[in-house]
Write a protein that holds these residues in place. Structure first.
Motif, PDB file in Angstrom:
ATOM      1  N   VAL A 114      16.375 -13.481  41.730  1.00  0.00           N
ATOM      2  CA  VAL A 114      16.167 -13.996  40.289  1.00  0.00           C
ATOM      3  C   VAL A 114      16.978 -15.401  40.054  1.00  0.00           C
ATOM      4  N   ILE A 115      16.096 -16.472  39.652  1.00  0.00           N
ATOM      5  CA  ILE A 115      16.503 -17.650  39.530  1.00  0.00           C
ATOM      6  C   ILE A 115      16.809 -18.081  38.154  1.00  0.00           C
ATOM      7  N   ALA A 116      16.340 -17.454  37.228  1.00  0.00           N
ATOM      8  CA  ALA A 116      16.228 -17.716  35.970  1.00  0.00           C
ATOM      9  C   ALA A 116      15.754 -16.753  35.093  1.00  0.00           C
ATOM     10  N   ASP A 117      16.552 -16.470  33.881  1.00  0.00           N
ATOM     11  CA  ASP A 117      16.201 -15.215  33.191  1.00  0.00           C
ATOM     12  C   ASP A 117      16.362 -15.451  31.675  1.00  0.00           C
ATOM     13  N   GLY A 118      15.708 -15.066  30.880  1.00  0.00           N
ATOM     14  CA  GLY A 118      15.943 -15.352  29.614  1.00  0.00           C
ATOM     15  C   GLY A 118      14.646 -15.355  28.468  1.00  0.00           C
ATOM     16  N   THR A 119      14.646 -15.670  27.209  1.00  0.00           N
ATOM     17  CA  THR A 119      13.669 -15.677  26.546  1.00  0.00           C
ATOM     18  C   THR A 119      12.746 -17.091  26.983  1.00  0.00           C
ATOM     19  N   ILE A 120      11.718 -17.411  26.448  1.00  0.00           N
ATOM     20  CA  ILE A 120      11.092 -18.552  26.750  1.00  0.00           C
ATOM     21  C   ILE A 120      11.786 -19.680  26.166  1.00  0.00           C
ATOM     22  N   SER A 151      14.934 -24.537  27.022  1.00  0.00           N
ATOM     23  CA  SER A 151      15.944 -25.584  26.641  1.00  0.00           C
ATOM     24  C   SER A 151      16.874 -25.610  27.676  1.00  0.00           C
ATOM     25  N   SER A 152      16.822 -24.817  28.628  1.00  0.00           N
ATOM     26  CA  SER A 152      17.816 -24.950  29.848  1.00  0.00           C
ATOM     27  C   SER A 152      17.497 -25.947  30.778  1.00  0.00           C
ATOM     28  N   VAL A 153      16.357 -26.400  30.846  1.00  0.00           N
ATOM     29  CA  VAL A 153      15.664 -27.356  31.584  1.00  0.00           C
ATOM     30  C   VAL A 153      15.455 -28.702  31.012  1.00  0.00           C
ATOM     31  N   VAL A 182       1.750 -14.945  29.607  1.00  0.00           N
ATOM     32  CA  VAL A 182       3.229 -14.406  29.647  1.00  0.00           C
ATOM     33  C   VAL A 182       3.838 -14.887  28.321  1.00  0.00           C
ATOM     34  N   GLN A 183       3.436 -15.963  27.775  1.00  0.00           N
ATOM     35  CA  GLN A 183       4.193 -16.553  26.356  1.00  0.00           C
ATOM     36  C   GLN A 183       3.616 -15.520  25.413  1.00  0.00           C
ATOM     37  N   ALA A 184       2.363 -15.094  25.519  1.00  0.00           N
ATOM     38  CA  ALA A 184       1.851 -14.202  24.310  1.00  0.00           C
ATOM     39  C   ALA A 184       2.254 -13.009  24.166  1.00  0.00           C
ATOM     40  N   ILE A 185       2.890 -12.400  25.366  1.00  0.00           N
ATOM     41  CA  ILE A 185       2.937 -10.842  25.652  1.00  0.00           C
ATOM     42  C   ILE A 185       4.610 -10.536  25.902  1.00  0.00           C
ATOM     43  N   CYS A 186       5.225 -11.651  26.516  1.00  0.00           N
ATOM     44  CA  CYS A 186       6.454 -11.019  26.959  1.00  0.00           C
ATOM     45  C   CYS A 186       7.536 -11.466  26.157  1.00  0.00           C
ATOM     46  N   SER A 187       8.624 -10.560  25.891  1.00  0.00           N
ATOM     47  CA  SER A 187       9.979 -10.836  25.274  1.00  0.00           C
ATOM     48  C   SER A 187      10.765 -11.655  26.031  1.00  0.00           C
ATOM     49  N   HIS A 192      19.413  -9.862  47.827  1.00  0.00           N
ATOM     50  CA  HIS A 192      20.606 -10.065  46.703  1.00  0.00           C
ATOM     51  C   HIS A 192      19.899 -10.056  45.366  1.00  0.00           C
ATOM     52  N   LEU A 193      18.838  -9.288  45.074  1.00  0.00           N
ATOM     53  CA  LEU A 193      18.049  -9.182  44.018  1.00  0.00           C
ATOM     54  C   LEU A 193      18.566  -8.737  42.876  1.00  0.00           C
ATOM     55  N   ASP A 194      19.045  -9.117  41.523  1.00  0.00           N
ATOM     56  CA  ASP A 194      19.627  -8.312  40.384  1.00  0.00           C
ATOM     57  C   ASP A 194      18.461  -8.577  39.286  1.00  0.00           C
ATOM     58  N   LEU A 195      17.838  -7.256  38.803  1.00  0.00           N
ATOM     59  CA  LEU A 195      16.839  -7.258  37.854  1.00  0.00           C
ATOM     60  C   LEU A 195      17.294  -6.184  36.922  1.00  0.00           C
ATOM     61  N   THR A 196      17.108  -6.314  35.683  1.00  0.00           N
ATOM     62  CA  THR A 196      17.416  -5.437  34.869  1.00  0.00           C
ATOM     63  C   THR A 196      16.029  -5.276  33.578  1.00  0.00           C
TER      64      THR A 196
END
Lengths: 313, 265
Positions: A212-218, A223-225, A197-202, A21-25
């Protein structure tokens, strides 16, 4: 328009469910970091996106069109940088690029121009006529990337493109990836290296057990953890008095002592730093201190229970 | 067609640039053929020039046919490496149907095996002009058929063997087995009906070689070099050609069925 839209995707191999049941956009122009421990389903997700395999159910759309093994047209606009080096050692760098470019229908001047541009892009113009077996590992990876980009795809999937190479080559690849992103190309980037990942990904999506268990900016992910607060203290003079007083601070869980090095672990948000400094000053003085901040590794470990890289297990 | 030409060109380039291609699939067969022929000439001393010539012709024909079965191993390099794993993913990512890569690999391997046969035959023909060979048209047809069978065998290997090493092993057993049963390794099974069947119709190599041997003898007879009368081998040759055709169709069907089953699992 979403470049990639995966909704409720299920892919099974016999009894094993690789995508659950993967959701990814992925939006146009975005650089998405796709992280996950080994066995999370990243490779299956990538193969489904690329049309190499069909999902058992769910929606897989790329560029707004249904993706499938039989849809050859979509592949014209996707580039896959494989984790393994998949260039031909019997062909020169130039021949490799011409071969892969030709597979995507490039010919004549367009092929020549694209090949020349790619050689410059990855810094291999002076080695165009050499064969990959004479290249260093980093140069082979750069050629690997060039072969995936020669047809100027709109969507690029980079599957651990820097694994096992020297820092100089890694920096070159990261810089090239940034330039690619700046040109508007949509990128899905998988890596076990947090700093990349921190250097490149938005944006980052963390996968585990096929979803997908978590999704968002770095920042959103961190802050979610909630984490423990950790302070490393180098005291001028170690003493039992200092250790006792530190342990008595409200919220302190443990105080680990190694000579004059103190590690004070408190509950998240305790805000004990000032109190710790005050006590240490009163008990002989401070040589140095630092506060440990949570990072992506911590987020990953908290969410999945696993390390980002196997060698850290 | 443009896609085939593009893929084919690069298969050819890569294959021809590998030194092992030249050594194992041209140098070694040519060397073995010449050594074998010289050894047989030595053994046949005193038998007369015509008998020696026929022996040389038969031996060279057997070697050319046998090497056809080994030549499909050029195919394994692609079927077990570039058309598997991540390399295959990269190729199949392109907007070209997967089977075009497979067909191109098989097609190029087939052309290579024809080139191999032609080269060996031409060199031996120039070195031993006195050798008796079968009719060129029949030799050409048999080489074509045997090379197609060889490519089908090659295409079957990835579907039944776990890895390249296993494929090489199975292939060696099959090829040497056929040579042995055909009587090509200087082993004679006697004169019984069963022995005759083994050496003439038990496997594709025996079918092809025995037909060519019969034709060689017939050509000698027609040219007046044979002192004895021999029956017209046309029926025998035709029967062997039909059996070879049936084997080709069956093997092709097996490859397609197993290939489709592999694709869906």
């Amino acid at each position: 328009m979403a470049m990639v839209n995966m909704k409720n995707v299920i892919k099974r191999y016999g009894d094993f469910t690789a995508l659950d049941h993967l959701d990814l956009t992925v939006a146009e122009g975005e650089v998405l970091g796709l992280l996950g421990p080994n066995g999370a389903g990243k490779s299956t997700c990538i193969k489904t996106l690329c049309g190499l395999i069909d999902a058992n159910s769910g929606t897989v759309e790329v560029f707004g069109k249904a993706q499938s093994v039989s849809n050859l047209e979509i592949r014209r606009h996707i580039g896959l940088v494989t984790q393994e080096i998949t260039v031909f050692s019997d062909l020169s760098a130039l021949e490799n690029l011409r071969y892969f470019g030709g597979l995507y229908g490039l010919k004549g001047k367009e092929l020549n121009d694209n090949v020349a541009e790619m050689l410059d892009f990855v810094g291999l113009a002076d080695r165009a006529k050499k064969r990959p077996k004479t290249f260093s590992g980093g140069m082979q990876r750069r050629l690997n990337i060039a072969c995936a980009l020669v047809h100027k795809p709109k969507l690029v999937i980079m599957d651990e493109p820097t694994v096992g190479i020297d820092p100089q080559s890694r920096n070159h690849i990261l810089e090239s990836t940034k330039r690619l992103a700046e040109s508007g190309t949509t990128i899905i980037y998988t890596s076990h290296y947090m700093e990349e990942v921190q250097a490149i990904c938005s944006r980052i999506s963390i996968m585990d057990a096929g979803r997908v268990i978590a999704d968002g900016t770095i920042d959103q992910l961190m802050s979610s953890v909630t984490h423990e607060d950790r302070v490393h203290l180098t005291a001028a003079m170690a003493s039992d008095q200092l250790t006792t007083e530190l342990k008595e601070i409200a919220g302190v869980k443990t105080v680990n002592v190694n000579g004059n090095q103190y590690l004070i672990v408190s509950g998240a948000g305790s805000g004990n730093l000032n109190r710790i400094m005050e006590i240490a000053q009163r008990n002989g003085g401070i040589v140095g201190f630092s506060e440990e901040k949570p990072n992506l590794e911590d987020v990953f470990l908290t969410l999945t229970g696993k390390k980002l890289r196997d060698d850290q297990a | 067609m443009r896609e085939f030409a593009h893929i084919w060109k690069h298969y050819a380039l890569r294959t021809l640039r590998r030194p092992i291609t030249w050594a194992l699939y041209l140098g070694l067969p040519l060397g073995l053929t010449l050594v074998n022929v010289l050894a047989n000439i030595g053994l046949a001393e005193g038998m007369g020039a015509e008998a020696q010539g026929q022996m040389v012709g038969n031996m060279v024909t057997l070697m050319i046919l046998s090497f056809q079965f080994f030549s499909s191993e050029v195919l394994y390099f692609d079927l077990f490496t570039t058309l598997r794993g991540e390399v295959a993913n990269r190729l199949y990512m392109s907007p070209i149907k997967q089977n075009k890569f497979f067909i191109s690999a098989v097609g190029w391997s087939w052309i290579f095996s024809i080139l191999q046969a032609t080269t060996i035959f031409t060199i031996v023909y120039l070195v031993f002009p006195e050798a008796y060979f079968p009719s060129f048209w029949l030799l050409g047809i048999m080489v074509l058929i045997v090379s197609i069978l060889s490519q089908l065998k090659g295409a079957l290997m990835p579907l039944i063997a776990k890895n390249r090493k296993s494929a090489d092993g199975i292939s060696a057993i099959v090829c040497f087995g056929m040579m042995f049963l055909s009587g090509g390794l200087l082993v004679h099974f006697g004169d019984s009906e069963f022995a005759t069947f083994l050496m003439t119709r038990s496997n594709p190599l025996a079918l092809a070689w025995s037909a060519l041997q019969q034709d060689t003898a017939w050509q000698r007879y027609l040219s007046g070099d044979l002192q004895v009368t021999i029956p017209d081998p046309t029926n025998f040759i035709t029967t062997n050609l039909i059996i070879l055709g049936i084997i080709m169709v069956v093997l092709f069907a097996v490859v397609v069925i197993l290939g489709r089953r592999r694709k869906t699992t």
